[in-house]
Design an enzyme around this catalytic site. Structure first.
Site, short mmCIF file in Angstrom:
data_model
loop_
_atom_site.label_atom_id
_atom_site.label_comp_id
_atom_site.label_asym_id
_atom_site.label_seq_id
_atom_site.Cartn_x
_atom_site.Cartn_y
_atom_site.Cartn_z
N TYR B 434 0.40 -1.41 -0.11
CA TYR B 434 -0.47 0.12 -0.12
C TYR B 434 0.80 1.36 0.07
O TYR B 434 1.99 0.97 -0.06
CB TYR B 434 -0.92 -0.53 1.18
N GLU B 435 -0.17 1.99 -0.06
CA GLU B 435 0.90 3.49 -0.47
C GLU B 435 1.65 3.80 -1.18
O GLU B 435 2.61 4.37 -1.92
CB GLU B 435 1.69 4.07 1.16
#
Lengths: 568, 568
Positions: B434-435
């Site tokens: 993620y990110e």
């Protein structure tokens, strides 16, 4: 939900084009009679059908359901009954068993392929028949004819299953610390007492009986691992007619809650003065159990490969389907399939180049075992002994690496259970741990298999490979240079170890891994070499060459770091 | 159950001995007033207490309970209420917030340490305050004073929380494909419609209100990612007095079932004509959101480090406790702690040498951000921009590697949920995804941060490091040689890219990773250099030197393979 199609074309390529196993089959009357490439193909197709259509589609459900323990009874996922029936009805349970007792006598090169397919389909399920097959190898080798006749037909048919009961909670892999006891009885049997942990398929609802192979110490046992004996301890003691009779004094005390392989029953097994029968000689149980362990260790490699193969297939399909980002497209509202992203290709090629080398490697190792078993080939046995720890440790390490790459291709969806990719990571992780951790495999390779004969078998293998290599081919030369440096390194390590006792154990992991990468390089050159004679699609040939190039450019340089680490 | 003690001594060493952040604090009046090393120590001790005593002990329970969704209401594990209260009451929610609106104005070098502790204690829990802190950074930078006054005090106190709503199911990280719409209303507000996925803390029961920062397109938006605007969309619309008022037209449609971070609510958020307020300028939402993303990306590195730190502590303790095998002991009935096995030491040292370099690295990056923020240091900002993708991707890759090593130290017990080691592996895995996946980070590093300025910032950094290196010290020389080769490689890649457009994207991952290993080498030399002036225990100094030696001998050679791969 992740899909699976057995890689039959690559299996055939490895068997008949790369390693030309049919040449060995022709030399062995028992095999020549029943096996030709066409028959083997048909066999693999049949096994693929069950794995693809019956086992694989429900592996995710098996993960979600897991196994339950109530009042000593372990319940597997409902569909495992049908899976197991189909497996047994297909005759697969006795696939490599002794024909004299109802087995099919099939060679390891084929049973390895079955192992891989089963592990792609559902690792947790694969363990139920897998443990039985391993136990049968031990029984075939160490049991008397009478005992074989009693147990083997039932195990080959799958009516009964088997376990290996080694580990005790305080001892782990240090079997010398074992506390389980065996007291001799007047009737020649023994009373077995003790508690074993991590017993795969120790209790379950798939078979009418479970035959435990249990390590325990006789009263007069020498201390340590030289004082361990092996016993057959059936859950239901067979009566005179060989039917399951009296319930034995053993039970499943609890089951473990694990990171993965949720549908595999990992049991604490308590033996409370259970009736057991000595298998093999007193105090020599460890050697007998190692027969089974070695069989299992090769199958572990197939777990790594099987999970990585399924992961790769799904990541590849996802990368073709998923539209995201623009590489060649300039219209900001139009996305392209992510397979066009070079980094996605890097991940997919990494997996593919490692998987196909792994399939070649396991075929090669299996062929050595077949040569030893069917042709009494001493060199084959030596080579199999040398390569087994690499097959176990290196292939399962790569199994984790590759399933993680494949999960990564899915982005956020890879972390969501629904897509099935995270299960492959969780399931394959155990293969680095059980059947002797990969650290133990590395020590076995370095200390026993290499230092044990002063590097003789390994260096002879290197010399043989170098002899085969073509001095005019740049990739061949690249591998030759690595092999030469590794030979020098091996000799240097053995010399330096004389003054620094911990040195070999210290570098064991890097040394095992280095040899893995070099031998995978050899596997790629063997595959490329086979392309000329192989009757396979031109695109496949092109892809094989592309993967060989990728391996030599992007993977094999990892050997450079390992060499550097171990140099003086 | 895995334990955790915050590594306060190492944190102090990194802050005050290695990077001497107190020198920067003294230059900045706002910091000099309130911060001295002693105050900072006291702050870290207080944060450690909550993490060690309140949050960490129940992280396993949080994993088992997870979050539940019923009728649009998300329930977190019961103890999360107490965790969250304690966190807010300690004032930690507004730790790095703007003092003008009730924040504590603390520097990043300290908030990074808090991030690490929180992630060691419970990654899933850490995300609730973590997302809020990230959103506050965006509000601080882009909101009007009026909007700041309305939201920031409530977010700093932790009464309200915040989210970032970027991803849509068909688009993933390709924000240009976004479909969410914002229609202007007569009162200056907007009606937001669309569906967002993977929204961390999108709905939960810890705060009275949730402020969503939502990316959507205005009717006149240009195509692609240049047409995206950012909106504040509160769950409950604040009334004139700033209290939560009318329920907005948005709801949580479902939550994801994930590999790990089970107690983090990962929501599908549906906006059905919800009232929203433009934040920043129209069509420039992506830049605003990236302010938040960059903040989060640094925190991701702390997730990798935090999980690996806890994993290491537990593996070390287990290795001391667990008796198995004999290394020096000859009595076959006596086992020794497994820490005496060289291969167990190899795994523990690998983790420790990577963790301590990682802690040094994140302190260094955070210091650059502080210099940029408090002193307007342009070079600091450039360096932070350059290093952020490495902090995110390299540190989380190592987070997985290290938690896997630690799990391996436990043998079979590592695979059992009870011990907590497998949870660390499952939880940390998301940080690579993620990110912005680590592949996206690598591309950002190579294509934007390095190729974007023709390598200027990176090569200047290399030159600065080389200038600092001591020509008489063999490890310094070893690093200098690598840096020189990497400079040449960087220039060669940039040149070759002119003729082969895909080259940089193709090698981005290896290039990012190479730079990670080299900079970690620099971190070790900086640590060793600090030993002379550090007032720390002599055993700690000895261990630091040992870890530096281990890193240079056993880890840094990985750079060799990466260099070789990318060479022409």
């Amino acid at each position: 939900m992740s899909q699976y199609l057995a890689p039959l074309n690559d299996m055939k390529f490895q068997l008949f084009d790369v390693w030309q196993v049919q040449q060995h089959w022709q030399e062995v009357p028992a095999l020549a009679e029943q096996l030709e490439p066409e028959t083997a193909e048909a066999i693999l197709q049949e096994a693929a059908k069950i794995c693809e259509q019956q086992i694989a589609p429900l592996s995710q459900q098996a993960d979600m359901t897991g196994v339950q323990l109530h009042d000593g009874v372990v319940t597997t996922p409902e569909h495992y009954q049908a899976n197991y029936r189909a497996w047994c009805e297909g005759g697969w349970a006795g696939f490599s068993g002794d024909p004299e007792y109802g087995g099919m006598g099939m060679p390891k090169v084929l049973s390895m392929m079955l192992d891989e397919m089963m592990c792609s389909a559902d690792i947790a399920f694969s363990l139920y028949p897998g443990l039985t097959a391993g136990a049968c190898v031990t029984l075939q080798q160490y049991a008397t004819d009478e005992v074989k006749a009693l147990y083997l037909p039932k195990l080959y048919s799958g009516e009964w299953s088997a376990t290996m009961c080694l580990t005790e909670s305080h001892a782990g892999s240090d079997l010398g610390l074992m506390r389980s006891k065996a007291e001799p009885q007047q009737d020649g049997s023994y009373r077995i007492s003790g508690s074993k942990i991590f017993i795969t398929a120790g209790e379950h609802d798939l078979t009418e009986n479970i035959i435990h192979l249990v390590l325990a110490k006789l009263p007069d046992a020498p201390a340590g691992s030289r004082g361990i004996s092996l016993f057959i301890v059936p859950k239901l003691i067979p009566d005179a007619a060989g039917n399951p009779g009296q319930r034995n004094a053993l039970h499943c005390g609890s089951i473990e809650h694990k990171m993965g392989i949720h549908a595999s029953a990992t049991c604490v097994m308590n033996f409370d003065g259970a009736t057991g029968y000595l298998l093999g000689e007193p105090h020599k149980g460890l050697a007998a159990m190692f027969t089974m362990m070695n069989y299992e260790r090769l199958a572990m490699g197939s777990q790594g490969l099987g999970a990585a193969e399924r992961a790769w297939q799904n990541a590849l399909a996802y990368a073709h389907d998923r539209l995201q980002g623009r590489i060649t497209e300039r219209d900001a509202n139009k996305a392209e399939p992510i397979i066009r992203h070079p980094d996605v290709q890097r991940m997919l090629h990494t997996i593919q180049s490692l998987n196909e080398a792994g399939r070649s490697f396991s075929t090669w190792v299996a062929l050595q075992l077949d040569k030893a078993k069917y042709s009494g080939d001493e060199q084959g046995q030596q080579l199999a002994n040398l390569l087994t720890p690499i097959a176990k440790a290196f292939m399962t390490d790569l199994g984790l690496e590759c399933t993680v790459h494949a999960q990564q291709v899915f982005g956020g969806h890879g972390y969501i259970k629904e897509w099935g990719m995270e299960q492959l990571v969780r399931d394959v992780r155990i293969a680095q741990i059980y059947e002797g951790t990969n650290g133990i495999q590395a020590a076995d390779f370095m200390l026993r298999k290499v230092a044990g004969d002063k590097g003789a078998v390994l260096l002879a293998l290197f010399a043989e490979i170098e002899h085969w290599l073509d001095a005019a081919n740049p990739q061949h030369q690249q591998l030759a240079a690595y092999l030469q440096r590794s030979s020098v390194l091996t000799q240097s390590l053995l010399q330096r170890a004389a003054e620094n006792k911990a040195l070999l154990a210290d570098y064991a992991y890097e040394f095992m891994t280095l040899n893995g990468y070099l031998l995978y390089g050899y596997m790629w050159l063997k595959q490329v070499d086979a392309l000329e004679r192989a009757e396979i699609a031109i695109e496949t040939k092109h892809q094989k060459q592309q993967m060989a190039d990728f391996y030599f450019k992007r993977i094999l340089p990892r050997a450079e770091a390992l060499l550097l680490i171990m140099q003086e």
